[in-house]
Design a protein around this motif. Structure first.
Motif, short mmCIF file in Angstrom:
data_model
loop_
_atom_site.label_atom_id
_atom_site.label_comp_id
_atom_site.label_asym_id
_atom_site.label_seq_id
_atom_site.Cartn_x
_atom_site.Cartn_y
_atom_site.Cartn_z
N ARG A 43 2.42 -2.92 -3.21
CA ARG A 43 2.15 -4.10 -2.39
C ARG A 43 1.71 -3.75 -0.97
O ARG A 43 0.92 -4.49 -0.38
CB ARG A 43 3.39 -5.00 -2.35
N SER A 44 2.22 -2.67 -0.42
CA SER A 44 1.75 -2.25 0.91
C SER A 44 0.50 -1.39 0.79
O SER A 44 -0.39 -1.44 1.65
CB SER A 44 2.85 -1.49 1.66
N LEU A 45 0.37 -0.63 -0.28
CA LEU A 45 -0.79 0.22 -0.48
C LEU A 45 -2.08 -0.60 -0.61
O LEU A 45 -3.15 -0.17 -0.18
CB LEU A 45 -0.58 1.08 -1.73
N ARG A 46 -1.97 -1.77 -1.19
CA ARG A 46 -3.15 -2.59 -1.41
C ARG A 46 -3.78 -3.09 -0.10
O ARG A 46 -4.90 -3.60 -0.09
CB ARG A 46 -2.81 -3.80 -2.28
N LEU A 47 -3.08 -2.93 1.02
CA LEU A 47 -3.59 -3.39 2.31
C LEU A 47 -4.60 -2.43 2.90
O LEU A 47 -5.36 -2.78 3.80
CB LEU A 47 -2.43 -3.57 3.30
N SER A 48 -4.64 -1.19 2.40
CA SER A 48 -5.52 -0.18 2.98
C SER A 48 -6.97 -0.37 2.52
O SER A 48 -7.22 -0.72 1.36
CB SER A 48 -5.03 1.22 2.60
N ARG A 49 -7.89 -0.06 3.44
CA ARG A 49 -9.32 -0.09 3.13
C ARG A 49 -10.00 1.22 3.53
O ARG A 49 -11.21 1.30 3.58
CB ARG A 49 -10.00 -1.25 3.86
N VAL A 50 -9.20 2.23 3.80
CA VAL A 50 -9.72 3.52 4.27
C VAL A 50 -9.23 4.62 3.32
O VAL A 50 -8.33 4.39 2.51
CB VAL A 50 -9.26 3.82 5.71
N PRO A 51 -9.81 5.82 3.40
CA PRO A 51 -9.30 6.91 2.56
C PRO A 51 -7.80 7.08 2.73
O PRO A 51 -7.29 7.16 3.85
CB PRO A 51 -10.08 8.13 3.09
N THR A 52 -7.08 7.15 1.61
CA THR A 52 -5.63 7.03 1.61
C THR A 52 -4.99 8.07 0.69
O THR A 52 -5.54 8.39 -0.36
CB THR A 52 -5.23 5.62 1.13
N ILE A 53 -3.83 8.55 1.11
CA ILE A 53 -2.96 9.32 0.23
C ILE A 53 -1.63 8.59 0.15
O ILE A 53 -1.08 8.18 1.18
CB ILE A 53 -2.76 10.76 0.73
N ALA A 54 -1.13 8.40 -1.07
CA ALA A 54 0.11 7.68 -1.28
C ALA A 54 1.03 8.53 -2.14
O ALA A 54 0.63 9.03 -3.20
CB ALA A 54 -0.16 6.33 -1.96
N VAL A 55 2.28 8.70 -1.68
CA VAL A 55 3.20 9.65 -2.30
C VAL A 55 4.46 8.93 -2.77
O VAL A 55 5.09 8.21 -2.00
CB VAL A 55 3.58 10.77 -1.30
N ASP A 56 4.83 9.16 -4.04
CA ASP A 56 6.03 8.57 -4.60
C ASP A 56 6.33 9.27 -5.91
O ASP A 56 5.43 9.44 -6.73
CB ASP A 56 5.83 7.06 -4.84
N PRO A 57 7.58 9.70 -6.13
CA PRO A 57 7.88 10.40 -7.39
C PRO A 57 7.90 9.49 -8.61
O PRO A 57 7.89 9.97 -9.75
CB PRO A 57 9.26 11.01 -7.13
N ALA A 58 7.92 8.17 -8.40
CA ALA A 58 8.04 7.26 -9.54
C ALA A 58 7.32 5.94 -9.26
O ALA A 58 7.87 4.86 -9.49
CB ALA A 58 9.51 7.00 -9.86
N PHE A 59 6.09 6.02 -8.76
CA PHE A 59 5.38 4.78 -8.45
C PHE A 59 5.03 4.03 -9.74
O PHE A 59 4.86 4.62 -10.82
CB PHE A 59 4.13 5.04 -7.62
N LYS A 60 4.89 2.72 -9.59
CA LYS A 60 4.51 1.84 -10.71
C LYS A 60 3.60 0.75 -10.15
O LYS A 60 3.99 -0.42 -10.06
CB LYS A 60 5.74 1.27 -11.40
N VAL A 61 2.41 1.14 -9.79
CA VAL A 61 1.47 0.23 -9.13
C VAL A 61 1.05 -0.88 -10.09
O VAL A 61 0.56 -0.60 -11.19
CB VAL A 61 0.24 1.00 -8.62
N VAL A 62 1.23 -2.11 -9.67
CA VAL A 62 0.91 -3.26 -10.52
C VAL A 62 -0.09 -4.20 -9.83
O VAL A 62 -0.30 -5.31 -10.30
CB VAL A 62 2.18 -4.05 -10.90
N THR A 63 -0.69 -3.75 -8.75
CA THR A 63 -1.63 -4.57 -8.01
C THR A 63 -2.93 -3.82 -7.82
O THR A 63 -2.96 -2.59 -7.88
CB THR A 63 -1.04 -4.97 -6.64
N GLU A 64 -4.01 -4.54 -7.60
CA GLU A 64 -5.31 -3.92 -7.42
C GLU A 64 -5.36 -3.16 -6.09
O GLU A 64 -5.00 -3.71 -5.04
CB GLU A 64 -6.41 -4.98 -7.44
N ILE A 65 -5.80 -1.92 -6.14
CA ILE A 65 -5.94 -1.11 -4.93
C ILE A 65 -7.41 -1.09 -4.55
O ILE A 65 -8.28 -0.79 -5.37
CB ILE A 65 -5.44 0.33 -5.17
N ARG A 66 -7.69 -1.38 -3.29
CA ARG A 66 -9.08 -1.55 -2.85
C ARG A 66 -9.46 -0.50 -1.80
O ARG A 66 -10.08 -0.81 -0.80
CB ARG A 66 -9.27 -2.96 -2.31
N CYS A 67 -9.09 0.73 -2.05
CA CYS A 67 -9.46 1.81 -1.15
C CYS A 67 -9.63 3.09 -1.97
O CYS A 67 -9.23 3.15 -3.14
CB CYS A 67 -8.41 2.02 -0.05
#
Length: 267
Positions: free
Chosen positions: A28-52
């Motif tokens: 939910r916070s990752l989806r706010l980015s519009r620039v080159p991004t690195i996202a770190v989590d040992p157990a992520f479960k992304v359920v939203t559209e990422i636009r970066c």
């Protein structure tokens, strides 16, 4: 203002060219980015559209930072440079990655958040913006080290006191976002080793058993700045300009420090 609303606006006003997120969860916070991004989590479960342009890393943040050149996926990561404005660099010269905006929302224990900050600062500059989440627990139960509630901040709130005590050179602004507040830190200095040098001392002093004695000022949000006031500060455009022009700390930090401090104090 809710925390994701604040983060969305922070992406806009900070003029960030890249973004690091520690603690992805459902995105939910990752989806706010519009620039080159690195996202770190040992157990992520992304359920939203990422636009970066994002590189998702399934690892703990400690393991991620232990990698050789962890930010190679960001524009401006380690690669040979040619014909820089101030002249050619010799073959084998590598550009240092500088993080513009970082968000720390990983493990909700102060020592983990502190290590994340220490590692992020190694790749930051005085024009970088570093945000801690869950800094204003609403009660003692929510601030416990051993989770026993639905909503949980853990004892990350201790970071504000630690930075005030050990890193007075920084400006750390508590922000009254809902539900559990944030802390925005300005003035990172990769050359400063105080936190690394005194890490064991800090952990020994602040790692105490539950129940935590949460300061009343934290519970009551005393001194926390209204999100709109910080977002509306007149320092954002000069900060972004200084970053783009590569203005050094000695030329720009004191003016930024004064401007941010005026907003933080309600001036």
């Amino acid at each position: 203002m809710k925390r994701h609303e604040f983060l969305r606006e922070l992406h806009k006003v900070s003029g960030n060219r890249n973004y690091l997120e520690i603690g992805v969860n459902d995105g939910r916070s990752l989806r706010l980015s519009r620039v080159p991004t690195i996202a770190v989590d040992p157990a992520f479960k992304v359920v939203t559209e990422i636009r970066c342009d994002v590189h998702l890393v399934k690892a703990t943040s400690d393991d991620f930072f232990a990698r050789d050149n962890p930010f190679v996926h960001l524009k401006g990561g380690r690669h040979p440079l040619r014909n820089l404005r101030r002249g050619r660099r010799p073959l084998g010269y590598w550009r240092r990655t500088v993080l513009d905006l970082s968000f720390i929302d990983g493990m909700h224990l102060f020592e983990y958040a502190l290590r994340d900050f220490m590692n992020i600062e190694r790749y930051s500059d005085w024009t970088s913006v570093i945000v801690f989440d869950d800094m204003l627990p609403r009660n003692v139960d929510e601030a416990a080290r051993d989770r026993h509630t639905g909503a949980w901040t853990g004892d990350v709130y201790k970071i504000a006191e630690i930075l005030a005590r050990y890193r007075p050179d920084l400006v750390a602004v508590p922000v009254d976002t809902q539900p559990t507040g944030q802390l925005v830190v300005f003035g990172a200095d990769r050359r400063n080793t105080v936190l690394r040098d005194r890490y064991e001392e800090i952990v020994a002093a602040y790692d105490v058993p539950d129940p935590q004695k949460v300061p009343e000022a934290i519970i009551e949000r005393a001194g926390a700045v209204a999100p709109a006031a910080l977002l509306g500060g007149g320092f954002w455009r000069p900060l972004a300009r200084a970053r783009a022009l590569g203005i050094g700390r000695s030329r720009g930090w004191e003016a930024l420090r004064a401007a941010v401090s005026r907003v933080a104090s309600g001036g």
